[in-house]
Enzyme design. Structure first.
Site, short mmCIF file in Angstrom:
data_model
loop_
_atom_site.label_atom_id
_atom_site.label_comp_id
_atom_site.label_asym_id
_atom_site.label_seq_id
_atom_site.Cartn_x
_atom_site.Cartn_y
_atom_site.Cartn_z
N CYS A 70 91.43 45.92 -54.20
CA CYS A 70 91.03 45.60 -55.58
C CYS A 70 92.09 46.08 -56.57
CB CYS A 70 89.67 46.23 -55.89
SG CYS A 70 89.05 45.79 -57.52
N CYS A 74 89.22 52.28 -60.47
CA CYS A 74 87.99 53.10 -60.55
C CYS A 74 88.17 54.34 -59.65
CB CYS A 74 86.78 52.27 -60.13
SG CYS A 74 86.71 50.67 -60.98
N CYS A 77 86.49 54.88 -56.11
CA CYS A 77 86.28 53.74 -55.21
C CYS A 77 87.26 53.68 -54.04
CB CYS A 77 86.34 52.44 -56.01
SG CYS A 77 85.83 51.02 -55.02
N CYS A 114 72.15 41.99 -50.93
CA CYS A 114 73.14 42.15 -52.00
C CYS A 114 74.54 42.02 -51.43
CB CYS A 114 73.03 43.54 -52.62
SG CYS A 114 71.39 43.96 -53.16
N CYS A 145 71.29 38.95 -54.49
CA CYS A 145 72.01 39.74 -55.50
C CYS A 145 73.48 39.67 -55.16
CB CYS A 145 71.52 41.19 -55.46
SG CYS A 145 72.43 42.28 -56.58
N CYS A 205 70.89 44.07 -62.69
CA CYS A 205 70.88 45.30 -61.91
C CYS A 205 72.04 46.13 -62.45
CB CYS A 205 71.06 44.98 -60.43
SG CYS A 205 71.28 46.46 -59.41
N ARG A 277 66.67 52.68 -58.39
CA ARG A 277 67.10 52.71 -56.98
C ARG A 277 67.87 54.00 -56.66
NH1 ARG A 277 69.91 48.08 -56.30
NH2 ARG A 277 67.93 47.05 -56.08
N1 SAM Z 1 83.90 45.23 -57.79
C1 SAM Z 1 82.59 45.13 -58.25
C2 SAM Z 1 82.29 46.06 -59.40
O1 SAM Z 1 83.07 46.95 -59.65
O2 SAM Z 1 81.26 45.85 -60.03
C3 SAM Z 1 81.54 45.31 -57.18
C4 SAM Z 1 81.63 46.43 -56.19
S1 SAM Z 1 81.59 48.11 -56.80
C5 SAM Z 1 81.97 48.93 -55.34
C6 SAM Z 1 79.88 48.40 -57.20
C7 SAM Z 1 79.46 49.78 -57.66
O3 SAM Z 1 79.37 50.65 -56.55
C8 SAM Z 1 80.33 50.53 -58.64
O4 SAM Z 1 80.16 50.10 -59.94
C9 SAM Z 1 79.84 51.95 -58.46
O5 SAM Z 1 78.77 52.22 -59.33
C10 SAM Z 1 79.35 51.98 -57.01
N2 SAM Z 1 80.25 52.80 -56.18
C11 SAM Z 1 81.45 52.44 -55.72
N3 SAM Z 1 82.03 53.43 -55.01
C12 SAM Z 1 81.16 54.48 -55.03
C13 SAM Z 1 81.18 55.80 -54.50
N4 SAM Z 1 82.22 56.25 -53.82
N5 SAM Z 1 80.12 56.61 -54.71
C14 SAM Z 1 79.06 56.15 -55.42
N6 SAM Z 1 78.98 54.91 -55.95
C15 SAM Z 1 80.01 54.08 -55.77
FE1 SF4 Z 2 87.31 47.29 -57.69
FE2 SF4 Z 2 85.95 49.34 -56.67
FE3 SF4 Z 2 86.34 49.19 -59.30
FE4 SF4 Z 2 84.67 47.42 -58.10
S1 SF4 Z 2 84.38 49.64 -58.27
S2 SF4 Z 2 86.25 46.97 -59.65
S3 SF4 Z 2 85.71 47.20 -56.12
S4 SF4 Z 2 87.97 49.43 -57.72
#
Ligand code: SAM
Ligand code: SF4
Ligand code: DTB
Length: 330
Positions: A70, A74, A77, A114, A145, A205, A277
């Site tokens: 990606c 973030c 992530c 989802c 979802c 959500c 959730r």
């Molecule tokens: N890329 C899309 C986005 O950012 O919306 C979808 C996938 S992203 C992984 C979805 C959500 O998962 C993030 O917004 C975050 O809240 C949660 N998430 C991701 N990595 C995480 C982690 N290591 N621990 C807890 N929550 C996490």
């Molecule tokens: Fe990309 Fe992870 Fe951020 Fe979603 S949460 S936009 S998958 S870096």
């Protein structure tokens, strides 16, 4: 034992007096956090019982349909291309593989499926295969979802036309802390996508992550911001940070588990008709901690041995936990 009527948190939440409910200030949510723990839990349990059957928990199963690589940064992530987390990138999964996972989820007793993609947002060419997944998963009798990142004009309508039930898009943390976790997009970008989803008539959500080093005020700010959305999101995932080696948040200070439970309780009190959730982080929680989260008003989980890229409790462990607590799945 009081068994109260279940209020569906969908259309009625928008038209009921709930929709015109009060605005929460950050100080008021902070005031909830400051209550003695058992007073807070008692209040949350009362609100929960007035709106839901307190012994029912909704179960959703997650599948990563496009993993890793990606563009976004973030800080939590595993899927950001900017961090060396050892994750292997994968292309968009073929439809049949997605349907195999969806059938298995249904057979195990999940009610919602989802599908998550590691995109900043979908490109036009990505839409048709995802729309096909939505249509076909829905035909299996599951709620659908997707979480695909930020949407461009028209994409939410395409998803709505395919029959999508929920779009997951988290605001993740309070506005003042957002820039310390993510710099490649703003929280306002996320809010703009949420508006598009809402306008297209798709259920929202939306939640966040706790335990990223945010202050308690920021935690209160996140809850207030979610609760003040008009209407509140139908589904509110509260994630406990899963610390991923290689990410900037790999080695932060651990959150006091009681503060996580307080956050669930505050979400329940401020968003009475929403499904709250208990999301990422359950694998690292004891059964007793999860029981307190349910007592605080959590009434939904991710069910199945995998979240997107990290482990979730095995479904057998959850089945035993549900039996021990007398919980029913919906
Ligand atoms: N890329 C899309 C986005 O950012 O919306 C979808 C996938 S992203 C992984 C979805 C959500 O998962 C993030 O917004 C975050 O809240 C949660 N998430 C991701 N990595 C995480 C982690 N290591 N621990 C807890 N929550 C996490
Ligand atoms: Fe990309 Fe992870 Fe951020 Fe979603 S949460 S936009 S998958 S870096
Ligand atoms: C949400 O709020 N949590 C889920 C879902 N929405 C997409 C994702 C949790 C991801 C946890 C880390 C991982 O498995 O990669």
């Amino acid at each position: 034992m009081t068994t109260t009527l279940t209020t569906p948190a969908t259309a009625t939440a928008r038209t009921s007096p709930e929709a015109a409910r009060k605005k929460w200030t950050v100080a008021e949510v902070q005031g909830l956090f400051d209550l003695p723990f058992f007073d807070l839990l008692f209040q949350a349990q009362q609100v929960h019982r007035a709106n839901f059957d307190a012994n029912e928990v909704q179960r959703s199963t997650l599948l990563s349909i496009k993993t890793g690589g990606c563009s976004e940064d973030c800080g939590y992530c595993s899927q950001s291309a900017r961090y060396d987390t050892g994750l292997e990138r994968e292309r968009l999964l073929p439809l049949e593989e997605v349907l195999d996972h969806a059938r298995a989820a249904k057979a195990k007793g999940s009610s919602r499926f989802c599908m998550g993609a590691a995109w900043r947002g979908p490109k036009d060419k990505d839409m048709e295969p995802v729309l096909e997944m939505v249509r076909e998963v829905k035909k299996l009798g599951l709620e659908t979802c997707v979480t695909l990142g930020m949407l461009k004009d028209g994409q939410a309508e395409q998803l709505a036309d395919a029959g999508l039930d929920y779009y997951n898009h988290n605001i993740d943390t309070a506005p003042e802390f957002y820039g310390q976790v993510i710099t490649t997009h703003t929280q306002q970008d996320r809010l703009d996508t949420l508006d598009k989803v809402r306008d297209a008539g798709i259920n929202v959500c939306c939640g966040g992550i706790i335990g990223m080093g945010e202050s308690q005020t920021s935690r209160a700010g996140l809850i207030a911001q979610l609760a003040n959305m008009q209407p509140a999101p139908e589904s509110v995932p509260i994630n406990n940070l899963v610390a991923i080696p290689g990410t900037p948040l790999a080695d932060g200070t651990k959150l006091d588990p009681l503060d996580f439970i307080r956050t669930i309780a505050a979400a329940r009190i401020t968003m009475p008709a929403s499904y709250v959730r208990l999301s990422a982080g359950r694998q690292q929680m004891s059964d007793e901690m999860q029981a307190l989260c349910f007592m605080a008003g959590a009434n939904s989980i991710f069910y199945g041995e995998r979240l997107l890229t990290t482990d979730n409790p095995e479904s057998d462990r959850d089945d035993v936990l549900f039996a021990r607590l007398g919980l029913r799945s919906v």
